[in-house]
Design a protein around this motif. Structure first.
Motif, short mmCIF file in Angstrom:
data_model
loop_
_atom_site.label_atom_id
_atom_site.label_comp_id
_atom_site.label_asym_id
_atom_site.label_seq_id
_atom_site.Cartn_x
_atom_site.Cartn_y
_atom_site.Cartn_z
N ILE A 128 0.87 -1.18 0.00
CA ILE A 128 0.00 0.00 0.00
C ILE A 128 0.90 1.23 0.00
O ILE A 128 1.64 1.47 0.96
CB ILE A 128 -0.93 0.00 1.23
N ILE A 129 0.86 1.97 -1.08
CA ILE A 129 1.79 3.09 -1.27
C ILE A 129 1.22 4.36 -0.67
O ILE A 129 0.10 4.78 -0.98
CB ILE A 129 2.09 3.31 -2.76
N SER A 130 1.99 4.97 0.22
CA SER A 130 1.59 6.23 0.85
C SER A 130 2.82 7.12 0.92
O SER A 130 3.41 7.31 1.99
CB SER A 130 1.01 5.98 2.24
N VAL A 131 3.22 7.66 -0.24
CA VAL A 131 4.44 8.47 -0.29
C VAL A 131 4.32 9.71 0.59
O VAL A 131 5.30 10.16 1.18
CB VAL A 131 4.75 8.86 -1.74
N THR A 132 3.11 10.25 0.69
CA THR A 132 2.86 11.36 1.62
C THR A 132 1.91 10.84 2.69
O THR A 132 0.69 10.97 2.58
CB THR A 132 2.24 12.57 0.89
N PRO A 133 2.45 10.22 3.74
CA PRO A 133 1.61 9.54 4.74
C PRO A 133 0.70 10.49 5.49
O PRO A 133 1.05 11.64 5.77
CB PRO A 133 2.63 8.90 5.68
N GLU A 134 -0.49 10.02 5.81
CA GLU A 134 -1.40 10.71 6.70
C GLU A 134 -2.46 9.72 7.16
O GLU A 134 -2.51 8.59 6.70
CB GLU A 134 -2.00 11.96 6.04
N ARG A 135 -3.31 10.13 8.10
CA ARG A 135 -4.12 9.16 8.82
C ARG A 135 -5.21 8.51 7.98
O ARG A 135 -5.62 7.39 8.27
CB ARG A 135 -4.72 9.81 10.07
N PHE A 166 -2.00 5.35 16.17
CA PHE A 166 -3.25 5.35 15.40
C PHE A 166 -4.37 4.66 16.16
O PHE A 166 -5.23 5.30 16.73
CB PHE A 166 -3.05 4.72 14.03
N LEU A 167 -4.39 3.32 16.23
CA LEU A 167 -5.45 2.62 16.92
C LEU A 167 -5.21 2.60 18.42
O LEU A 167 -4.10 2.33 18.87
CB LEU A 167 -5.57 1.18 16.40
N ASP A 168 -6.26 2.85 19.19
CA ASP A 168 -6.06 2.95 20.64
C ASP A 168 -5.97 1.60 21.33
O ASP A 168 -5.77 1.53 22.54
CB ASP A 168 -7.17 3.78 21.29
N VAL A 169 -6.09 0.49 20.58
CA VAL A 169 -5.93 -0.83 21.19
C VAL A 169 -4.58 -1.44 20.83
O VAL A 169 -4.31 -2.59 21.13
CB VAL A 169 -7.05 -1.80 20.77
N ASN A 170 -3.72 -0.65 20.18
CA ASN A 170 -2.37 -1.16 19.88
C ASN A 170 -1.62 -1.47 21.17
O ASN A 170 -1.61 -0.65 22.09
CB ASN A 170 -1.55 -0.10 19.11
N GLU A 171 -0.98 -2.62 21.19
CA GLU A 171 -0.03 -2.87 22.27
C GLU A 171 1.21 -2.04 22.01
O GLU A 171 1.63 -1.89 20.86
CB GLU A 171 0.36 -4.36 22.32
N PRO A 172 1.84 -1.49 23.04
CA PRO A 172 3.09 -0.76 22.81
C PRO A 172 4.14 -1.68 22.19
O PRO A 172 4.50 -2.70 22.77
CB PRO A 172 3.50 -0.33 24.22
N SER A 173 4.56 -1.36 20.99
CA SER A 173 5.53 -2.22 20.30
C SER A 173 6.96 -1.76 20.53
O SER A 173 7.90 -2.38 20.07
CB SER A 173 5.22 -2.24 18.80
N TRP A 305 -10.55 13.09 11.63
CA TRP A 305 -10.36 12.24 12.78
C TRP A 305 -10.40 13.06 14.07
O TRP A 305 -10.20 14.28 14.05
CB TRP A 305 -9.03 11.50 12.68
N SER A 306 -10.63 12.40 15.18
CA SER A 306 -10.66 13.08 16.47
C SER A 306 -9.29 13.63 16.82
O SER A 306 -8.27 13.20 16.27
CB SER A 306 -11.12 12.11 17.57
N ASP A 307 -9.26 14.57 17.73
CA ASP A 307 -8.01 15.22 18.12
C ASP A 307 -7.27 14.46 19.22
O ASP A 307 -6.25 14.93 19.71
CB ASP A 307 -8.28 16.66 18.60
N SER A 308 -7.77 13.29 19.59
CA SER A 308 -7.18 12.57 20.72
C SER A 308 -5.84 11.93 20.40
O SER A 308 -5.12 11.52 21.29
CB SER A 308 -8.15 11.48 21.20
N GLY A 309 -5.51 11.85 19.12
CA GLY A 309 -4.25 11.23 18.72
C GLY A 309 -4.41 9.81 18.27
O GLY A 309 -3.73 9.36 17.36
N THR A 310 -5.32 9.05 18.89
CA THR A 310 -5.61 7.70 18.46
C THR A 310 -7.10 7.56 18.21
O THR A 310 -7.91 8.38 18.66
CB THR A 310 -5.18 6.66 19.51
N VAL A 311 -7.48 6.52 17.46
CA VAL A 311 -8.89 6.29 17.15
C VAL A 311 -9.29 4.92 17.67
O VAL A 311 -8.46 4.01 17.78
CB VAL A 311 -9.16 6.40 15.64
N SER A 312 -10.56 4.77 17.99
CA SER A 312 -11.09 3.48 18.43
C SER A 312 -11.42 2.63 17.21
O SER A 312 -11.50 3.13 16.08
CB SER A 312 -12.35 3.68 19.26
#
Length: 334
Positions: A128-135, A166-173, A305-312
């Protein structure tokens, strides 16, 4: 993924609400049943295998049924102690989204340790190409991984120079991907075992992420990528491996060349079309043609997207990125 989840709890109201949430998550592919008495659970388990048992802390089951259960999770008020016989405790009274994500994360880890039938699949590679990344593009990539994980074993690898939460259920990697790249650059003979130890899970999606500094990605070569792809094709059992390319270098070009399918999300009200045209020009200049049958440009409605930084997960599911993914998978492509 799919299978059967059994909820064994004396609180019928709690059990039914949890069941209803899992049923709404149709992309997970699980059938869900509720039991409040051991006898009915035992009767069911005599003829069917239960993939996941969620059992109230303090309840018990007989040895007769234990062999028919792949994984048992204790629904507990406390998680600071281990369950008996290797059972895993999960916090009962938390959001259903986080509870199920926690359960499936641990379930995936368990199943991946058991399942070692490697070398039997030739996974599909998608870039998936995203040369100019965004949410919105990152949302499309996660949505694509989620929607495909229902019937496929998916590994998602975001290659971003400047990753954002991005996702608020991500485990800290932490720096999992950076740590792994060290072994990749040294062509470690145990590369796949090392990779597996660095993989995290969200629901049914396996993913490898976590960069300490973007230069870690820029340090790997196309030969490194070739070595990695070959190892994954012959030593893992993934059906689909998804690379999210938030960078443009020789590694990205090599992945574009080696991919079975190339997806290019185009966000509305952006300059993505102009950027993609320039990318195509540069790739053509070096002899790489992405204007082929394996390349798809997908229009992505702009989501604020919401301003919280992550999304559900629910926010992702109701986004333009998710809707564009579903349309693409169903065959509505540009």
């Amino acid at each position: 993924m799919g299978g059967i989840i059994a909820i064994y709890d004396s609180d019928m109201t709690y059990a039914i609400r949890l069941m209803e949430y899992i049923k709404k998550r149709r992309e997970l592919g699980f059938d869900v049943l509720v039991f409040t008495e051991e006898e009915s659970l035992l009767e069911f388990g005599r003829n069917r295998t239960i993939d996941i048992l969620l059992i109230e802390d303090g309840l018990s089951i007989t040895d007769e049924i234990k062999d028919k259960i792949k994984a048992t999770f204790i629904l507990s008020d406390y998680i600071n102690q281990s369950g008996v016989n290797g059972d895993i405790r999960v916090l009962k009274y938390q959001s259903a989204q986080i509870l199920i994500s926690d359960v499936l994360t641990n379930y995936n880890k368990l199943i991946n340790k058991i399942d070692n039938n490697y070398g039997t699949k030739n996974p599909k590679i998608v870039s998936i190409i995203s040369v100019t990344p965004e949410r919105n593009k990152l949302g499309f990539a996660w949505s694509y991984a989620y929607n495909n994980s229902n019937h496929n074993k998916v590994l998602f690898i975001p290659l971003e120079l400047l990753p954002i939460p991005f996702l608020d259920v991500n485990e800290p990697s932490i720096f999992s991907l950076s740590d792994f790249l060290y072994y990749l650059k040294n062509k470690d003979p145990q590369l796949i075992s090392i990779m597996n130890s660095h993989i995290n899970y969200i629901d049914s999606v396996s993913y490898l992420s976590g960069i300490s500094i973007g230069l870690d990605l820029l340090s790997i070569t196309k030969e490194d990528i070739g070595f990695w792809l070959e190892k994954m094709k012959t030593n893992t059992d993934y059906d689909l491996i998804i690379f999210y390319l938030g960078l443009y270098n020789e590694v990205a070009v090599e992945l574009i060349k080696e991919s079975n399918e190339i997806l290019i999300p185009i966000v509305e009200q952006s300059e993505d079309n102009q950027v993609v045209r320039e990318l195509e020009r540069q790739l053509n200049y070096i002899g790489v043609n992405i204007s082929s049958e394996k390349t798809h440009k997908i229009k992505i409605p702009l989501t604020r997207w919401s301003d919280s930084g992550t999304v559900s997960y629910q926010e992702l599911k109701h986004s333009g990125s998710w809707k564009a993914t579903v349309k693409f998978i169903e065959g509505d492509v540009v």
